[in-house]
Design a protein around this motif. Structure first.
Motif, PDB file in Angstrom:
ATOM      1  N   CYS A  89       7.321  76.391 -57.837  1.00  0.00           N
ATOM      2  CA  CYS A  89       7.330  75.560 -56.638  1.00  0.00           C
ATOM      3  C   CYS A  89       8.151  74.290 -56.782  1.00  0.00           C
ATOM      4  O   CYS A  89       8.305  73.565 -55.812  1.00  0.00           O
ATOM      5  CB  CYS A  89       5.906  75.229 -56.205  1.00  0.00           C
ATOM      6  SG  CYS A  89       5.276  76.476 -55.075  1.00  0.00           S
ATOM      7  N   ARG A  90       8.671  74.020 -57.923  1.00  0.00           N
ATOM      8  CA  ARG A  90       9.563  72.868 -58.050  1.00  0.00           C
ATOM      9  C   ARG A  90      10.779  73.031 -57.166  1.00  0.00           C
ATOM     10  O   ARG A  90      11.359  72.064 -56.714  1.00  0.00           O
ATOM     11  CB  ARG A  90      10.027  72.701 -59.501  1.00  0.00           C
ATOM     12  CG  ARG A  90       9.019  72.011 -60.339  1.00  0.00           C
ATOM     13  CD  ARG A  90       9.699  71.531 -61.579  1.00  0.00           C
ATOM     14  NE  ARG A  90       8.839  71.748 -62.701  1.00  0.00           N
ATOM     15  CZ  ARG A  90       9.236  71.832 -63.938  1.00  0.00           C
ATOM     16  NH1 ARG A  90      10.512  71.752 -64.216  1.00  0.00           N
ATOM     17  NH2 ARG A  90       8.387  71.996 -64.905  1.00  0.00           N
TER      18      ARG A  90
ATOM     19  N   SER B  16      10.998  73.897 -54.168  1.00  0.00           N
ATOM     20  CA  SER B  16      10.796  73.418 -52.810  1.00  0.00           C
ATOM     21  C   SER B  16      10.958  71.920 -52.665  1.00  0.00           C
ATOM     22  O   SER B  16      11.150  71.427 -51.564  1.00  0.00           O
ATOM     23  CB  SER B  16       9.408  73.823 -52.306  1.00  0.00           C
ATOM     24  OG  SER B  16       9.373  75.207 -52.143  1.00  0.00           O
ATOM     25  N   LYS B  17      10.877  71.198 -53.775  1.00  0.00           N
ATOM     26  CA  LYS B  17      11.001  69.746 -53.640  1.00  0.00           C
ATOM     27  C   LYS B  17      12.404  69.342 -53.203  1.00  0.00           C
ATOM     28  O   LYS B  17      12.611  68.231 -52.750  1.00  0.00           O
ATOM     29  CB  LYS B  17      10.604  69.038 -54.933  1.00  0.00           C
ATOM     30  CG  LYS B  17      11.590  69.138 -56.063  1.00  0.00           C
ATOM     31  CD  LYS B  17      11.085  68.366 -57.255  1.00  0.00           C
ATOM     32  CE  LYS B  17      12.063  68.435 -58.395  1.00  0.00           C
ATOM     33  NZ  LYS B  17      11.597  67.732 -59.556  1.00  0.00           N
TER      34      LYS B  17
ATOM     35  N   GLU C   2      13.850  69.187 -47.826  1.00  0.00           N
ATOM     36  CA  GLU C   2      13.218  68.018 -47.211  1.00  0.00           C
ATOM     37  C   GLU C   2      12.019  68.389 -46.340  1.00  0.00           C
ATOM     38  O   GLU C   2      10.986  67.724 -46.373  1.00  0.00           O
ATOM     39  CB  GLU C   2      14.249  67.254 -46.376  1.00  0.00           C
ATOM     40  CG  GLU C   2      13.734  65.937 -45.863  1.00  0.00           C
ATOM     41  CD  GLU C   2      14.805  65.140 -45.167  1.00  0.00           C
ATOM     42  OE1 GLU C   2      14.467  64.520 -44.158  1.00  0.00           O
ATOM     43  OE2 GLU C   2      15.963  65.146 -45.625  1.00  0.00           O
TER      44      GLU C   2
ATOM     45  N   SER D 111       9.021  69.767 -48.518  1.00  0.00           N
ATOM     46  CA  SER D 111       8.430  68.754 -49.391  1.00  0.00           C
ATOM     47  C   SER D 111       7.760  67.620 -48.623  1.00  0.00           C
ATOM     48  O   SER D 111       6.923  66.917 -49.181  1.00  0.00           O
ATOM     49  CB  SER D 111       9.485  68.182 -50.342  1.00  0.00           C
ATOM     50  OG  SER D 111      10.483  67.508 -49.615  1.00  0.00           O
ATOM     51  N   SER D 112       8.072  67.454 -47.336  1.00  0.00           N
ATOM     52  CA  SER D 112       7.505  66.309 -46.608  1.00  0.00           C
ATOM     53  C   SER D 112       6.463  66.685 -45.553  1.00  0.00           C
ATOM     54  O   SER D 112       5.658  65.853 -45.171  1.00  0.00           O
ATOM     55  CB  SER D 112       8.628  65.510 -45.941  1.00  0.00           C
ATOM     56  OG  SER D 112       9.269  66.290 -44.958  1.00  0.00           O
TER      57      SER D 112
ATOM     58  N   TYR E  21       7.270  72.933 -40.748  1.00  0.00           N
ATOM     59  CA  TYR E  21       7.200  73.588 -42.061  1.00  0.00           C
ATOM     60  C   TYR E  21       7.286  75.106 -41.894  1.00  0.00           C
ATOM     61  O   TYR E  21       8.063  75.771 -42.580  1.00  0.00           O
ATOM     62  CB  TYR E  21       5.891  73.201 -42.744  1.00  0.00           C
ATOM     63  CG  TYR E  21       5.712  73.755 -44.134  1.00  0.00           C
ATOM     64  CD1 TYR E  21       5.908  72.943 -45.245  1.00  0.00           C
ATOM     65  CD2 TYR E  21       5.316  75.068 -44.350  1.00  0.00           C
ATOM     66  CE1 TYR E  21       5.716  73.437 -46.532  1.00  0.00           C
ATOM     67  CE2 TYR E  21       5.129  75.568 -45.626  1.00  0.00           C
ATOM     68  CZ  TYR E  21       5.324  74.752 -46.711  1.00  0.00           C
ATOM     69  OH  TYR E  21       5.139  75.243 -47.981  1.00  0.00           O
TER      70      TYR E  21
END
Length: 136
Positions: free
Chosen positions: A23-24, A26-27, A30, A33-34, A42
């Protein structure tokens, strides 16, 4: 004793890398992650990412009720993203019977997951069509 310590250290590093790495990705997106996973923005972003990635895998997360309707929440892992996709569960008995076995099996892979977008008064909703089989 020194070798034993190295094995523990190596095992710990590998375990932490495996649990955090998917899942890193997805950071860097934008929207993913927000926004919260059940927001319209989303879900729309994740749907578009899934449609452009031919090798997405899906894993059962949970079922939840949103606005009086039952949804299946699945973790979707693509090449450059991962996120929680909310799928409206239709009232059809065949689909509901297939999903009964996943009630407590968080992490079960959903192979051959099929879904489609439908327009509603609230905007587009992703509707579950079928699951070929479930791998625990």
């Amino acid at each position: 004793m020194g070798t034993y310590r190295w094995i523990i250290v190596l095992f710990t590093i590998v375990l932490s890398a495996c649990s955090n790495s998917p899942c890193r990705k997805s950071k860097y997106n934008e929207v993913l992650s927000s926004e919260t996973y059940n927001s319209k923005a989303y879900q729309e972003e994740l749907y578009q990412l899934i449609k452009t990635d031919p090798e997405v895998t899906f894993y059962y997360e949970t079922k939840e009720e949103i606005m009086g309707q039952e949804f299946l929440v699945v973790n979707a892992y693509g090449d450059a993203f991962c996120g929680k996709l909310c799928l409206l569960i239709p009232q059809e008995d065949q689909i509901r019977n297939t999903l009964k076995s996943t009630r407590k099996n968080t992490g079960a892979q959903l192979v051959g997951l099929r879904f489609q977008r439908k327009e509603t008064g609230y905007g587009p909703v992703t509707v579950l069509q079928s699951v070929e089989y479930i791998v625990d």
